[in-house]
Scaffold this motif. Structure first.
Motif: not given
Ligand code: PLP
Length: 376
Positions: A66-70, A143-145, A168-170, A191-196
């Motif tokens: 899935g992704s980070g949210t999972n 915080e990405t936003s 921690v959401d990193g 974390t997730s794969t598709q960011k840094s």
């Molecule tokens: C992108 C992002 C998410 C969501 O991650 P996904 O991999 O799209 O599920 C959650 N938190 C932060 C801080 C993000 O930048």
């Protein structure tokens, strides 16, 4: 067939630019995820993830499909028990996401919210801890936003002293900056794969403390793929609980070797700071534009820029189309944030993603082009 799609250089905040070598590794052989071939990929991947994280030896690495949210959902479902409270600390849209996940999973959730553009204030966090006595606290590293990086060492220290577990959401910073896991000793760092990390999307990644594993034993209704205890035996065998994206696994093998053994972790972090500084300098040279995040809390991976009064969110969307024609994907700001800012009579923002394998040359070229358009 040739690709029918345009080659856009992505300056958004994920997905991100994927370098050619990583794209090539997408052609490597498919493999069986319960075969010996699996371990050849995932053992080095997981070992390199721990090196990149600087995670203590007693932390487990779990890779979620899935992704980070999972992985975020798994942390809530596995660690918040019935009759307990979870406090979700938010400085923007992704902090709100943790609160939403807790709420829709039926957890007793309360939120501590800071205005967009600000960082976590530990005095107010302490007050909320005293008031709500949560067993678990979620917070956002980056915080990405809004382009705000919180001081998670300070926040986790306060949380730890209260006796609560920290999640921690990193997601948008891991791979570009230290995770501080050895200092925060957080229950889960996600974390997730598709960011840094500079990879396509497809896996959520979690670093899990022994404390979290012990806690999960006492939580009911953890689900299945969201259960860290169901994931753990597979993770310990360097496997995923369900079938992984083998294409991504091959790419991730190459990328993790590259990050740890070629570019080097410290150089990678340094490059992110250089890119951040270049963007700050760019913004300071633009009349009427300002950095949105407070000094000292400005992200190494994403910069959020407040535009002059004369420039609307609608205009930023037009700029996006102008840049598309030049081969770039521009980020016209987090949609809901700009709606809220404009409704409150405040100035809109846009973002520049500068993470993963983007280099200074690519960034400088983009900033040059962007400057011409913003000042036109
Ligand atoms: C992108 C992002 C998410 C969501 O991650 P996904 O991999 O799209 O599920 C959650 N938190 C932060 C801080 C993000 O930048």
């Amino acid at each position: 067939m040739q690709s029918p799609f345009p080659e856009l250089q992505l300056f958004i905040t994920g997905p991100i630019y994927v370098r050619p070598e990583v794209r090539q590794a997408g052609l490597w052989p498919e493999f069986g995820h319960r075969d010996a071939e699996n371990r050849k990929r995932f053992e080095p991947i997981m070992k390199n993830l721990k090196i990149l994280a600087g995670a203590p030896d007693d932390y487990e690495v779990i890779i979620f499909n899935g992704s980070g949210t999972n992985a975020m959902e798994a942390s809530i479902r596995s660690l918040v028990a019935d009759g307990e409270k979870v406090l979700n600390v938010s400085v923007g849209a992704f902090g709100d996401l943790y609160h939403k996940i807790a709420t829709v999973n039926g957890k007793d959730a309360v939120q501590l919210k800071f205005d967009p553009g600000s960082c976590i204030d530990t005095a107010r966090l302490q007050q909320a801890l005293d008031e709500h006595r949560p067993a678990v606290v979620s917070l956002t590293h980056n915080e990405t936003s809004t382009g705000v990086t919180n001081d998670i060492k300070a926040a986790c220290e306060v949380i730890r002293r209260s006796g609560a577990l920290a999640l921690v959401d990193g997601i948008s910073i891991f791979g570009g900056s230290p995770s501080h896991i050895e200092d925060t000793r957080c229950a889960m760092y996600i974390t997730s794969t598709q960011k840094s990390l500079g990879l396509p999307a497809g896996f959520g990644i979690a670093f899990v403390s022994p404390e979290a594993l012990a806690k999960a034993e006492k939580v009911s209704n953890r689900g299945f793929v969201s259960d860290i205890l169901a994931q753990l035996p597979r993770a310990r065998k360097f496997q995923t609980l369900t079938t992984p994206n083998c294409t991504l696994a091959n790419q991730m093998y190459l990328q993790m070797e590259y990050i740890v053994n070629e570019e080097g972790v410290e150089s990678r972090f340094k490059r992110h700071l250089q890119m951040r500084d270049a963007v700050h300098e760019f913004v300071s040279g633009l009349e009427g534009f300002e950095l949105f995040a407070p000094e000292g809390y400005r992200s190494p991976t994403v910069t959020c820029v407040r535009v002059p009064e004369s420039m609307t969110a609608a205009r930023l969307k037009e700029i996006k189309e102008t840049l598309r024609e030049k081969g770039y994907l521009f980020d016209p700001g987090y949609g809901k944030l700009n709606d809220a800012l404009e409704q409150a009579g405040k100035r809109a923002v846009f973002r520049i993603g500068h993470m993963g394998d983007m280099n200074m040359d690519m960034l400088e070229e983009y900033l040059q082009t962007l400057k011409g358009i913003l000042q036109a």
